[in-house]
Each structure stands twice: as C-alpha cells, then as structure tokens.
Scaffold this motif. Structure first.
Motif, PDB file in Angstrom:
ATOM      1  N   VAL A 149       0.871  -1.176   0.000  1.00  0.00           N
ATOM      2  CA  VAL A 149       0.000   0.000   0.000  1.00  0.00           C
ATOM      3  C   VAL A 149       0.908   1.226   0.000  1.00  0.00           C
ATOM      4  CG1 VAL A 149      -1.841   1.237   1.222  1.00  0.00           C
ATOM      5  CG2 VAL A 149      -1.720  -1.255   1.376  1.00  0.00           C
ATOM      6  N   VAL A 150       0.519   2.261  -0.715  1.00  0.00           N
ATOM      7  CA  VAL A 150       1.258   3.527  -0.642  1.00  0.00           C
ATOM      8  C   VAL A 150       1.127   4.056   0.786  1.00  0.00           C
ATOM      9  CG1 VAL A 150       1.399   5.894  -1.498  1.00  0.00           C
ATOM     10  CG2 VAL A 150       0.862   4.010  -3.076  1.00  0.00           C
ATOM     11  N   MET A 151       2.237   4.127   1.489  1.00  0.00           N
ATOM     12  CA  MET A 151       2.183   4.472   2.909  1.00  0.00           C
ATOM     13  C   MET A 151       1.524   5.833   3.134  1.00  0.00           C
ATOM     14  SD  MET A 151       3.544   2.008   4.784  1.00  0.00           S
ATOM     15  CE  MET A 151       2.672   0.868   3.699  1.00  0.00           C
ATOM     16  N   GLU A 152       1.761   6.771   2.237  1.00  0.00           N
ATOM     17  CA  GLU A 152       1.186   8.112   2.398  1.00  0.00           C
ATOM     18  C   GLU A 152      -0.329   8.110   2.221  1.00  0.00           C
ATOM     19  OE1 GLU A 152       3.822   7.354   0.758  1.00  0.00           O
ATOM     20  OE2 GLU A 152       5.466   8.554   1.589  1.00  0.00           O
ATOM     21  N   ASP A 153      -0.910   7.038   1.665  1.00  0.00           N
ATOM     22  CA  ASP A 153      -2.359   6.979   1.461  1.00  0.00           C
ATOM     23  C   ASP A 153      -3.095   6.299   2.604  1.00  0.00           C
ATOM     24  OD1 ASP A 153      -2.028   8.248  -0.914  1.00  0.00           O
ATOM     25  OD2 ASP A 153      -2.243   6.462  -2.173  1.00  0.00           O
ATOM     26  N   ILE A 154      -2.374   5.772   3.582  1.00  0.00           N
ATOM     27  CA  ILE A 154      -3.037   5.104   4.711  1.00  0.00           C
ATOM     28  C   ILE A 154      -3.565   6.151   5.687  1.00  0.00           C
ATOM     29  CG2 ILE A 154      -2.714   3.575   6.684  1.00  0.00           C
ATOM     30  CD1 ILE A 154      -0.652   2.052   5.080  1.00  0.00           C
ATOM     31  N   GLU A 155      -4.846   6.050   5.995  1.00  0.00           N
ATOM     32  CA  GLU A 155      -5.445   6.957   6.984  1.00  0.00           C
ATOM     33  C   GLU A 155      -5.171   6.472   8.403  1.00  0.00           C
ATOM     34  OE1 GLU A 155      -9.397   8.563   6.214  1.00  0.00           O
ATOM     35  OE2 GLU A 155      -9.990   7.793   8.182  1.00  0.00           O
ATOM     36  N   ILE A 180      -6.898   0.967   6.545  1.00  0.00           N
ATOM     37  CA  ILE A 180      -7.907   1.854   5.951  1.00  0.00           C
ATOM     38  C   ILE A 180      -7.188   2.989   5.232  1.00  0.00           C
ATOM     39  CG2 ILE A 180      -9.845   3.384   6.463  1.00  0.00           C
ATOM     40  CD1 ILE A 180     -10.286   1.620   8.992  1.00  0.00           C
ATOM     41  N   THR A 181      -7.446   3.120   3.940  1.00  0.00           N
ATOM     42  CA  THR A 181      -6.778   4.173   3.176  1.00  0.00           C
ATOM     43  C   THR A 181      -7.655   5.421   3.113  1.00  0.00           C
ATOM     44  OG1 THR A 181      -7.654   3.475   1.025  1.00  0.00           O
ATOM     45  CG2 THR A 181      -5.634   2.420   1.785  1.00  0.00           C
ATOM     46  N   ARG A 182      -7.034   6.528   2.762  1.00  0.00           N
ATOM     47  CA  ARG A 182      -7.717   7.819   2.749  1.00  0.00           C
ATOM     48  C   ARG A 182      -8.632   7.934   1.537  1.00  0.00           C
ATOM     49  NH1 ARG A 182      -2.892  11.769   2.661  1.00  0.00           N
ATOM     50  NH2 ARG A 182      -4.403  13.353   3.285  1.00  0.00           N
ATOM     51  N   SER A 183      -9.650   8.724   1.685  1.00  0.00           N
ATOM     52  CA  SER A 183     -10.538   9.004   0.565  1.00  0.00           C
ATOM     53  C   SER A 183      -9.756   9.710  -0.544  1.00  0.00           C
ATOM     54  CB  SER A 183     -11.694   9.885   1.041  1.00  0.00           C
ATOM     55  OG  SER A 183     -12.384  10.441  -0.055  1.00  0.00           O
ATOM     56  N   ALA A 184     -10.195   9.480  -1.779  1.00  0.00           N
ATOM     57  CA  ALA A 184      -9.544  10.165  -2.906  1.00  0.00           C
ATOM     58  C   ALA A 184      -9.667  11.688  -2.763  1.00  0.00           C
ATOM     59  CB  ALA A 184     -10.172   9.696  -4.209  1.00  0.00           C
ATOM     60  N   ASN A 213     -18.394  14.551 -12.406  1.00  0.00           N
ATOM     61  CA  ASN A 213     -19.687  14.378 -11.740  1.00  0.00           C
ATOM     62  C   ASN A 213     -19.605  14.526 -10.231  1.00  0.00           C
ATOM     63  OD1 ASN A 213     -18.147  12.163 -11.348  1.00  0.00           O
ATOM     64  ND2 ASN A 213     -19.653  10.678 -12.102  1.00  0.00           N
ATOM     65  N   GLY A 214     -18.642  15.281  -9.773  1.00  0.00           N
ATOM     66  CA  GLY A 214     -18.546  15.566  -8.339  1.00  0.00           C
ATOM     67  C   GLY A 214     -17.703  14.574  -7.563  1.00  0.00           C
ATOM     68  N   GLY A 215     -17.141  13.626  -8.212  1.00  0.00           N
ATOM     69  CA  GLY A 215     -16.284  12.661  -7.533  1.00  0.00           C
ATOM     70  C   GLY A 215     -14.824  13.070  -7.531  1.00  0.00           C
ATOM     71  N   HIS A 216     -14.031  12.275  -6.887  1.00  0.00           N
ATOM     72  CA  HIS A 216     -12.586  12.497  -6.837  1.00  0.00           C
ATOM     73  C   HIS A 216     -11.882  11.182  -7.122  1.00  0.00           C
ATOM     74  CE1 HIS A 216     -14.318  15.750  -4.407  1.00  0.00           C
ATOM     75  NE2 HIS A 216     -13.250  16.463  -4.746  1.00  0.00           N
ATOM     76  N   ARG A 249      -8.205   4.781  -6.919  1.00  0.00           N
ATOM     77  CA  ARG A 249      -9.366   4.861  -6.029  1.00  0.00           C
ATOM     78  C   ARG A 249     -10.197   6.056  -6.468  1.00  0.00           C
ATOM     79  NH1 ARG A 249     -10.338   4.371   0.486  1.00  0.00           N
ATOM     80  NH2 ARG A 249     -12.243   5.625   0.540  1.00  0.00           N
ATOM     81  N   ALA A 250     -11.506   5.858  -6.504  1.00  0.00           N
ATOM     82  CA  ALA A 250     -12.433   6.946  -6.829  1.00  0.00           C
ATOM     83  C   ALA A 250     -13.558   6.951  -5.802  1.00  0.00           C
ATOM     84  CB  ALA A 250     -13.004   6.756  -8.238  1.00  0.00           C
ATOM     85  N   ASP A 251     -13.928   8.146  -5.343  1.00  0.00           N
ATOM     86  CA  ASP A 251     -14.989   8.301  -4.342  1.00  0.00           C
ATOM     87  C   ASP A 251     -15.981   9.350  -4.809  1.00  0.00           C
ATOM     88  OD1 ASP A 251     -14.006   6.788  -1.732  1.00  0.00           O
ATOM     89  OD2 ASP A 251     -12.253   7.802  -2.562  1.00  0.00           O
ATOM     90  N   TRP A 252     -17.245   9.027  -4.628  1.00  0.00           N
ATOM     91  CA  TRP A 252     -18.315   9.979  -4.868  1.00  0.00           C
ATOM     92  C   TRP A 252     -19.094  10.138  -3.571  1.00  0.00           C
ATOM     93  CZ3 TRP A 252     -16.728   6.377  -8.323  1.00  0.00           C
ATOM     94  CH2 TRP A 252     -16.397   6.813  -9.602  1.00  0.00           C
ATOM     95  N   ASP A 253     -19.061  11.307  -2.982  1.00  0.00           N
ATOM     96  CA  ASP A 253     -19.811  11.589  -1.756  1.00  0.00           C
ATOM     97  C   ASP A 253     -21.153  12.188  -2.128  1.00  0.00           C
ATOM     98  OD1 ASP A 253     -17.764  10.705  -0.141  1.00  0.00           O
ATOM     99  OD2 ASP A 253     -16.787  12.670  -0.078  1.00  0.00           O
ATOM    100  N   ARG A 254     -22.209  11.665  -1.503  1.00  0.00           N
ATOM    101  CA  ARG A 254     -23.559  12.158  -1.713  1.00  0.00           C
ATOM    102  C   ARG A 254     -24.188  12.480  -0.355  1.00  0.00           C
ATOM    103  NH1 ARG A 254     -21.786  12.551  -6.003  1.00  0.00           N
ATOM    104  NH2 ARG A 254     -22.528  11.721  -8.005  1.00  0.00           N
ATOM    105  N   PRO A 255     -25.215  13.344  -0.316  1.00  0.00           N
ATOM    106  CA  PRO A 255     -25.830  13.685   0.965  1.00  0.00           C
ATOM    107  C   PRO A 255     -26.343  12.462   1.722  1.00  0.00           C
ATOM    108  CG  PRO A 255     -26.567  15.196  -0.751  1.00  0.00           C
ATOM    109  CD  PRO A 255     -25.786  14.129  -1.434  1.00  0.00           C
ATOM    110  N   LEU A 256     -26.782  11.436   1.016  1.00  0.00           N
ATOM    111  CA  LEU A 256     -27.343  10.264   1.681  1.00  0.00           C
ATOM    112  C   LEU A 256     -26.467   9.026   1.490  1.00  0.00           C
ATOM    113  CD1 LEU A 256     -31.133  10.699   0.836  1.00  0.00           C
ATOM    114  CD2 LEU A 256     -29.935  11.266   2.958  1.00  0.00           C
ATOM    115  N   GLY A 257     -25.194   9.204   1.241  1.00  0.00           N
ATOM    116  CA  GLY A 257     -24.329   8.036   1.092  1.00  0.00           C
ATOM    117  C   GLY A 257     -23.164   8.310   0.187  1.00  0.00           C
ATOM    118  N   GLY A 258     -22.627   7.261  -0.398  1.00  0.00           N
ATOM    119  CA  GLY A 258     -21.473   7.424  -1.261  1.00  0.00           C
ATOM    120  C   GLY A 258     -21.146   6.141  -1.995  1.00  0.00           C
ATOM    121  N   LEU A 259     -20.235   6.277  -2.955  1.00  0.00           N
ATOM    122  CA  LEU A 259     -19.769   5.149  -3.753  1.00  0.00           C
ATOM    123  C   LEU A 259     -18.246   5.207  -3.797  1.00  0.00           C
ATOM    124  CD1 LEU A 259     -20.063   2.825  -5.858  1.00  0.00           C
ATOM    125  CD2 LEU A 259     -20.279   4.610  -7.608  1.00  0.00           C
ATOM    126  N   THR A 260     -17.617   4.045  -3.606  1.00  0.00           N
ATOM    127  CA  THR A 260     -16.169   3.940  -3.689  1.00  0.00           C
ATOM    128  C   THR A 260     -15.796   2.806  -4.628  1.00  0.00           C
ATOM    129  OG1 THR A 260     -15.821   4.758  -1.434  1.00  0.00           O
ATOM    130  CG2 THR A 260     -14.054   3.459  -2.396  1.00  0.00           C
TER     131      THR A 260
END
Length: 656
Positions: A149-155, A180-184, A213-216, A249-260
């Motif tokens: 794992v990229v050490m700098e990406d570990i939360e 646990i890795t960090r969010s994108a 579309n608002g993701g990262h 890694r790609a993350d989409w945050d939504r008011p009622l949830g999210g997708l990773t």
C-alpha cells in the motif's frame, strides 16, 4: 538480485527531484491547504492525545464509534505514526502496534501474530485492506510479500488483539488488522517519493484529481526492489523481490451516502536459489456503496473481486479467483439499541499444479463461505452498554460454525472505560489441513500407494473460548494508557499423527486435531506528552502460551503441528520529537524475548527516523533500521536461518 550499492540512476533521480522541488514549491506555497494536509505533516501539535483517543474507528463493531468507547483491545496506528516512523511496507508499519509480534524471517517473509501461535504460516489473524480480506484459503494466513500500500495513502491501521469472529467471521481468532486508506478527496494533487538504501529501493508516483460528476480520484504507480537477506554464515538466501504495482481509487460523496471504487494490479519477481526468479501477479477490485435510509438507519454493500497467480515451479503453481459479497444494515431502535445485522458470501476457486515435492488433492477446488450475523449494543444506562452478538458461518469442510460474543462496557467517567468480554471463535480448515500431500506422486508400500504426509480428511475447525478484561483512561491531557488481561482456551489444535495402517492414497503421517492449549497474559500501552514538541509511546505484552498433546497423540512435528514460537514478553519504547528548523526526530527501541522452538535468542533493536522539511512540500528523510547490530535473527531454525541486517535509507518526498 543482490545489490549493495546505490545505483547512479537513483542518485540522478534524487538530484532531479531536489532541483525540481524548488520550482514547484513556490507555486504550492501560494495554494490553500489541501484537505487532510494537516494530518500529513506529522507534527505532534496536529493531533493531540485527546484527539487520538477520540478518533472514530469501525473495526470493533462494524459501526462508527470513538476509540475511547470501544470495548476491545484495539490500538490505532495513525497516518502520522507511519510517516514519522519511516515505515515503507505494511509489515514494518505493523511493528508500531505494541499488541502485535512482528518477526522478519527473510527479505520478503514475515511471521506476524497477536497473542501467540506465531509461525512461518501463522493462521489465527485476519488481515484486511479497505475491508478486503487478504487471507489465503491455502493455509488461512497471509502472503505478506504480495501486500503493498502507498504508505502516504493510509489513513489509519486498526489493530485488534483478541477475537473478532462475531463481526468478521472464522479465522479472526487472535486478532484483526484493518488497513484503511484515505478518501480520494483527501489525496488531491501529486506526490512523488524516492527511497534508496543499502538493502532496499523504492519509488512511488501518485496523482489525485476531480471527476466531472462531483467525484474524486487518485492514480498511483509504485516500484520496490529488495535485496536478498543473508544466512547466518553470510551467504545470500535468495529471498529478495522486485515488485511493480499500480492502482486507483475513486470516491463519490452524496448527501445520503457514497460510492467507492478501488483496484490494484501487481507483478512480483521472487528470487529463487540457483534458478530464475519466480513470477507472481494479481489484481483486485473493490466496489462499495453506502446509503442512509433514515436518520437512524444505514445500509452498506461491498463487492470484492480478487485474482492471484503464483508460479513457483519447484514449489507449486497457484491460480486463485475470489468473489466476496457483503451486506450490512445498521439501525438505532428505541433510542437505546444499536443493531447491526448482515450477510456475506465468499466464493473461491483455485487450481494448484503440484511440484515434485508436494501437491494438493484435488488439484482444483471450489470453496464457499456463507454467513449471517446480528449484534445489538444495548445502552442499559447512560454509562453502561451491553453488546450481544452471534454469527453463523458455513464452509465446505465442516459445515456451520457458531461464533457468539458478549461484551459489557462501563464508562466510569468521560475519559475512563472498563470493559469485559466472552467469545467463542474458530479457525476453519484450509487446503493445507485437508488436501496437502507429499511427495506429489505416491510411493508404493507393499503395493499400496501411500504419501509420506497427507492432509486429514477428518480435520475439524480449531476452537478457542476467550475471556478479556480491559481498562482505558486518559487521566490528563498529557498522558493516557490502556491495559487488557486475557485468557484463551484452545481445543482441537492441529497435529501430525502416525497413520501407518491407513488406506491407499493416505499419508503415513496425517493431520488431525489432537492438541489443546491455553494462553494468558496482559497487554499494556501508554502515551505521554510532557511538552508539545515531545511524545513518548510505550507498550508491553507479557504472555504465557502453553500447548499439550491429548491422550493418544503421537505428534512428532516440530513446525507444521502444534509447535508454537512465541516470546514470553516483548516491549517497545517510541520517542517522537519536533525539532527546530522544521525537523523531526523519531526513534523506537524494541525488545523481543527468546523463542524456545526453534530457539532464537532475545534481542534489542533500534530504529530511527530523521526528517527535514526544507520547503512545505518537500521532505528529506534518513531512515535507519536495526541499528544496534550488523545482523540478528528474529525467526527460524539455526544454523541456516536468515538474519535481519542493519539498513540505512535516504528518502525524498515531493508534493505538488
């Protein structure tokens, strides 16, 4: 693969990065701070002891809860801990957890466990990366050389010592590690690191951006080159490796949830004695959806696909495909019940080509694990919580296994927790328990084909009943500590028994469950920060691991059977100091007691990490490991075991 000098090419890259850093730094300094940037500085002032104790974790109950309220022996390795230690691999980062015993066997092999039963094929610890189980159904353990794992990406890394079967299922016998890795969203922009030393070299490039579309997202590539270790007589042991890995890694945050969505692909060349390197490759994909159904109700779905190809012609050739589907629903009922329930299904199919030495029968096997669990955390009073849970897990070999758990936690004050638990856990049979045989082709004994060693067709799950009592407190803003006493009673442990009169195609030695054992001990750790710029961490484990053969057993194995190799105690003292002129100095002194079988002397070792930030986006670090001795043994039988050697690494990090 033995390389002892820093390559000119690496030096050239270092110089180029250093020159380019000056240009990029000017632009970066004018930009606003990025999300998560504070935690990445590693400065002690960025994360106080109070904040550390209130960090939100998820591995104990599969629901978000503060560390201070978690009724389990859990230690958190933070991103800052990893950064300040200089760790550049997952096993080396795990050395930071005082409740783990980490022993390096060769350049690429580690023996890692909690609460005893360590070994080359330790099999009582569940390890996950972002919820993806990395345990191998071949032997219920972890091939550590394939985990990167990229050490700098570990939360953070949540390390639980003690059973976690009700939540995570069979094989979480002595502990759970969840990386646990960090969010994108928190890894935007670019990162480049280059490390070069007398034993290892690696380089990483990572870039994160915004999706339309608002993701990262973030993309990374990583290269690692590890030299062979030496044996005690000074000869190379052919245990080095070269690894190439890339992922996203790609993350989409939504008011009622999210997708990773996340995935990795890797190719590894494993050094072999007197032969060409053995290729190993694999890829994985994780898709996770979270959805808030109501204010008190959440849904989580996760799908994992995993593929591994291990080609070691003189050992075995493995093709493994895994599909893992998991669903969980959490809800709060009547204001006092936090209920979590869910189901999981895991399918694995392997194809194993035998070598001349050993093989597995059948050579192809499809394996299924289905599970259903429910757990209720009931607030009996505002300061008293009772947790009752159970899991039923079905596997190919032994059918349904029952994994209950009972926990009681009393918050004596806002900064003080007393907790106790009773659990039953199991280690389900793996391929090596049931299907292993050697030699690959049976020999004729009185015209009857027999193997020298064969798996046990009647091997059952190993079981453990565990009791724990824990205490955690932060008496003041300057210090905190925790202690856990534990007792575990193991039954049906693996042995190798003579089977001279067995049927055709069985082993003259057969795997059975004819041993039992007990472990007892105490785990303690503490943090003390007398001044804002200096923090001490200390940890100690005192344990007694005892096993015995049952009546009628004639087990003679020294390594594959009931034998364990655990120290009676081990401890560490870690100092973190913020120095003037944007420098940091960290060192860790660690001690491991002697191992009895195979015999390994006790040892002290010292790791040190000096870091200088000449610019806000540039780090220069000098890392030293095992500084007290030129070499020392941590595991394995003399006289041909490998030794761990002193190493020094220079690392340059650039963020842009």
């Amino acid at each position: 693969m033995h390389i002892t000098t820093i390559r000119p090419l690496v030096l050239a890259v270092l110089a180029a990065l250093a020159v380019s850093a000056g240009t990029v730094a000017s632009a970066a300094a004018a930009e606003p701070p990025q999300p998560g940037a504070g935690a990445q500085t590693g400065d002690l002032a960025d994360l106080s002891l109070e904040q550390l104790n209130n960090v939100v974790i998820t591995s104990v109950s599969r629901q978000e809860e503060r560390l201070a309220n978690a009724a389990a022996s859990v230690f958190i390795i933070s991103a800052a801990d990893i950064r300040r230690s200089g760790a550049r691999s997952v096993p080396e980062a795990l050395r930071l957890a005082p409740n783990l015993q980490v022993a390096r066997q060769t350049a690429r092999d580690y023996a890692i466990t909690a609460r005893g039963f360590n070994g080359q094929f330790a099999n009582k610890l569940l390890v996950m990366i972002d919820g993806r189980s990395v345990y191998s159904p071949l032997f219920s353990g972890v091939f550590w050389e394939t985990q990167d794992v990229v050490m700098e990406d570990i939360e953070r890394i949540e390390v639980i010592s003690g059973p976690g079967a009700t939540i995570w299922g069979a094989n979480a016998v002595n502990g759970v590690i969840n990386i646990i890795t960090r969010s994108a969203k928190d890894t935007q922009g670019g990162l480049a690191t280059v490390s070069a030393g007398n034993r290892e070299r690696d380089a990483t490039v990572r870039y994160g951006g915004v999706l339309g579309n608002g993701g990262h997202y973030r993309l990374y590539g990583r290269y690692t080159d590890v030299d062979d270790s030496e044996r005690a007589n000074g000869t190379p042991d052919a245990s080095g490796l070269r690894r190439r890995q890339a992922g996203f890694r790609a993350d989409w945050d939504r008011p009622l949830g999210g997708l990773t969505l996340s995935g990795d692909a890797y190719a590894i060349d494993l050094a072999q004695p007197g032969r060409p390197d053995a290729p190993l490759s694999g890829a994985n994909l994780i898709a996770r959806v979270t959805r808030k159904l109501t204010d008190d109700s959440d849904l989580r779905l996760q799908l994992v696909l995993d593929h591994v190809e291990r080609n070691q012609p003189f050992a075995f050739i493995e093709r493994l495909d895994v599909v893992d589907l998991d669903a969980q629903h959490s809800m709060r009922v009547a204001g006092r019940h936090n209920i979590a329930w869910g189901a999981g299904y895991r399918y694995a199919r392997d194809r194993l080509t035998p070598s001349l030495v050993y093989g597995f029968l059948p050579a192809e096997r499809s394996m299924h694990w289905g599970s259903l669990f429910a757990q209720d955390e009931w607030a009996l009073r505002d300061d008293l919580r009772l947790t009752v849970g159970a899991k039923v897990e079905h596997n190919n070999y032994t059918g349904a296994e029952y994994l209950p758990n009972l926990r009681l936690a009393w918050s004596a004050s806002p900064t003080q927790l007393v907790w106790g638990s009773l659990s039953r856990t199991v280690r389900a049979p793996s391929r090596i328990d049931r299907d292993y045989h050697t030699p690959a082709v049976p020999i004729l004994i009185g015209k009857v084909p027999r193997f020298t060693v064969g798996g046990g067709p009647d091997f059952q799950s190993e079981t453990a009943n565990v009791a724990e009592l824990g205490y955690r407190i932060q008496p003041s803003l300057e210090w905190s500590y925790a202690a856990t006493a534990f007792y575990a009673d193991y039954d049906r442990l693996r042995t190798q028994e003579p089977n001279v009169n067995g049927p055709a195609y069985s082993g003259l030695l057969e795997v059975r469950n004819m041993a039992a054992g007990q472990t007892r001990g105490i785990e303690m750790w503490a943090r003390w920060q007398p001044v804002q710029s200096w923090r001490l961490n200390a940890g100690l484990v005192v344990q007694q691991v005892r096993t015995h053969l049952k009546e009628g057993s004639r087990d003679s194995s020294g390594s594959a059977g009931v034998a364990t190799s655990d120290p009676n105690h081990y401890w560490q003292l870690r100092s973190s100091h913020d120095l003037p002129y944007d420098m940091q100095l960290d060192w860790t002194l660690r001690y491991t007691g002697a191992l009895e079988k195979p015999a390994v002397p006790s040892y002290y070792e010292l790791d040190a990490h000096w870091l200088w930030k000449p610019r806000p986006n540039v780090d220069v670090a000098l890392i030293g490991q095992n500084l007290l001795h030129r070499s020392h043994a941590e595991f394995g039988a003399a006289p041909n075991r490998s030794v761990v050697q002193r190493s020094v690494v220079l690392k340059l990090t650039l963020r842009f």
